[in-house]
Write an enzyme that holds these catalytic residues in place. Sequence first.
Site, short mmCIF file in Angstrom:
data_model
loop_
_atom_site.label_atom_id
_atom_site.label_comp_id
_atom_site.label_asym_id
_atom_site.label_seq_id
_atom_site.Cartn_x
_atom_site.Cartn_y
_atom_site.Cartn_z
CG HIS A 30 -2.29 1.09 0.98
ND1 HIS A 30 -1.83 2.18 1.28
CD2 HIS A 30 -3.41 0.75 0.72
CE1 HIS A 30 -3.01 2.61 1.11
NE2 HIS A 30 -4.04 1.79 0.71
CG ASP A 90 -8.21 -4.34 -2.98
OD1 ASP A 90 -7.50 -3.25 -2.98
OD2 ASP A 90 -9.53 -4.33 -3.03
C1 SDX Z 1 -6.01 -0.01 -3.12
O1 SDX Z 1 -4.30 4.51 -2.09
C2 SDX Z 1 -5.43 4.17 -1.47
O2 SDX Z 1 -5.51 4.43 -0.34
C3 SDX Z 1 -5.99 2.74 -2.19
C4 SDX Z 1 -6.86 1.99 -1.41
C5 SDX Z 1 -8.08 2.54 -1.14
O3 SDX Z 1 -8.91 2.23 -0.08
O4 SDX Z 1 -8.59 3.71 -1.78
O5 SDX Z 1 -6.52 1.60 -0.04
C6 SDX Z 1 -7.40 0.73 -2.21
O6 SDX Z 1 -5.85 0.53 -4.09
C7 SDX Z 1 -5.14 -0.82 -2.15
C8 SDX Z 1 -4.12 -1.23 -2.88
C9 SDX Z 1 -4.60 -2.41 -4.05
N1 SDX Z 1 -3.47 -2.52 -5.09
C10 SDX Z 1 -2.82 -3.80 -4.80
O7 SDX Z 1 -3.08 -4.76 -4.12
C11 SDX Z 1 -1.87 -4.13 -5.83
C12 SDX Z 1 -0.50 -4.59 -5.48
N2 SDX Z 1 0.14 -3.69 -4.49
C13 SDX Z 1 1.22 -3.01 -5.47
O8 SDX Z 1 0.89 -2.62 -6.75
C14 SDX Z 1 1.39 -1.59 -4.62
O9 SDX Z 1 1.61 -2.09 -3.43
C15 SDX Z 1 0.72 -0.51 -4.62
C16 SDX Z 1 0.51 0.14 -6.02
C17 SDX Z 1 -0.49 -0.78 -3.94
C18 SDX Z 1 1.62 0.55 -3.81
O10 SDX Z 1 2.75 1.00 -4.75
P1 SDX Z 1 3.75 2.03 -4.49
O11 SDX Z 1 3.32 2.67 -3.08
O12 SDX Z 1 4.12 2.97 -5.59
O13 SDX Z 1 4.80 1.09 -3.86
P2 SDX Z 1 6.03 0.85 -4.98
O14 SDX Z 1 5.61 0.15 -6.16
O15 SDX Z 1 6.94 1.71 -5.28
O16 SDX Z 1 6.72 -0.38 -4.21
C19 SDX Z 1 7.74 -0.33 -3.23
C20 SDX Z 1 8.42 -1.70 -3.17
C21 SDX Z 1 9.16 -2.03 -4.85
O17 SDX Z 1 10.05 -2.96 -4.63
P3 SDX Z 1 11.60 -1.94 -4.92
O18 SDX Z 1 11.79 -1.42 -6.26
O19 SDX Z 1 11.71 -0.97 -3.80
O20 SDX Z 1 12.67 -3.21 -5.01
O21 SDX Z 1 7.67 -2.63 -2.93
C22 SDX Z 1 7.71 -3.69 -4.13
C23 SDX Z 1 7.90 -2.87 -5.44
O22 SDX Z 1 8.34 -3.63 -6.40
N3 SDX Z 1 6.10 -3.98 -3.98
C24 SDX Z 1 5.63 -5.16 -4.33
C25 SDX Z 1 4.13 -5.21 -4.20
N4 SDX Z 1 4.09 -4.00 -3.75
C26 SDX Z 1 5.21 -3.22 -3.75
N5 SDX Z 1 6.27 -6.33 -4.47
C27 SDX Z 1 5.49 -7.44 -4.70
N6 SDX Z 1 4.08 -7.54 -4.48
C28 SDX Z 1 3.44 -6.40 -4.16
N7 SDX Z 1 2.11 -6.30 -3.89
#
Ligand code: SDX
Length: 428
Positions: A306, A363
Amino acid sequence: MSGKSATLIVDNKSFEFPVLDGSTGPEVIDISKLYAQTGMFTYDPGFTSTASCQSTITYIDGDEGILRYRGYPIDQVAEGGDFIECCYLLLYGELPTRAQYEEFENRVTRHTMVHEQMSRFFTGFRRDAHPMSIMVASVGAMAAFYHDSTDINDPVAREIASVRMIAKVPTLAAMAYKYHIGQPFIYPKNDLDYASNFLHMCFAVPCEEYKVNPVFARALDRIFTLHADHEQNASTSTVRLAGSSGANPFACIAAGIACLWGPAHGGANEAALKMLEEIGTPDRIPEFVERAKDKNDPFRLMGFGHRVYKNYDPRAKIMQQTSREVLGELGIKDPLLEVAVELEKVALHDEYFVERKLYPNIDFYSGITLRAMGFPTSMFTVLFSVARTVGWIAQWKEMIEDPEQRIGRPRQLYRGEVERSYTSLDKR
Ligand code: SDX
């Protein structure tokens, strides 16, 4: 104002900016005069360090895993009241008295029917159209049917449009589902509560009596409350930006639905269930955890991580408990719940996830619950949009009524070509 200021020194010149403090949470540096004073912009793709507005609606502390609606902790709102009460709280800022609750519920109930001509609107879609595509279109089309409540400068029109959307979006969502499965639309029933009415519109058929399962109705009502608002997330920011141009409320909410559809946002509940189905059994979890950690593999653990929560999403805990209640009511052991619980355990003990503070979000468990209730995965994000409509509206109203409100217009760091002369086609 905090009385404090922040100093920026660029090329040996220093600039002062006021520091503003909220009622709780991080202070902010007011940089609204930065460009005028320095000729420079800030740069913050994804807005990880940017507050876009002041708000009094929802507060999140990502490190502590705190979520509060108008100051009330989410678990108390979800357990203590129902979604209609939650809508009242988000819209008007206070918990309703019994009289206020009944008056509000009555207003919503009497707006649940949609203009009969909207039913013909659906026949333009292919039956296999994703229900979210129908939601984006039909909510946007509400402006064509309810043009008398599109004047955003009229508080009475804003109030009517707000109640109309809270009341009619579930009806449109149920119609999208019925159209998708080739069954006739079921009209709302005024003697049912909000969640029961939605279940009835989705699962009743004209040829026999449909009894709403009270455990499902209570679980769905709680799911709506958990999804109702979440500060300045991507879809809410979309609604605010669309609203800042003066667009009508139906168009703004349709824009929010479009943004919510993305798998990184509201589409994650559908993607998370598909991921659990692909994993299938606990013995395949290590393979998928390794894929999620592999930078060369686009696979991510859907329902994990998140932007704000660097701790357990408080909604995920309640969602997990709700999925157990629904599965218990059905007397079924869903193997996917076992996979989800085991996957969570493995990930939360894996250095990659621990280091990046990646926890289950709302989710991760919602899909298991919704599937157990009989909803297809294609309806999961639709249900999210039904719940989030009140949050989008509350935030939209707050923005419209904010005296500081102006059209949102970010700038950029330009890295394209500098000026060059045009060459005619015969010289290229
Ligand atoms: C919702 O914003 C809100 O409030 C949203 C929400 C709401 O109620 O409105 O809460 C609802 O959208 C919840 C989130 C649902 N999405 C997912 O579950 C999809 C999977 N999650 C990721 O796509 C990600 O965690 C995000 C999009 C939710 C957050 O992405 P960020 O904040 O941009 O974090 P990032 O992509 O920069 O990740 C930081 C690190 C990265 O690794 P490094 O580059 O540092 O090595 O964490 C890794 C990412 O690769 N990472 C994951 C991961 N999520 C982040 N690695 C594996 N699996 C994951 N799910």
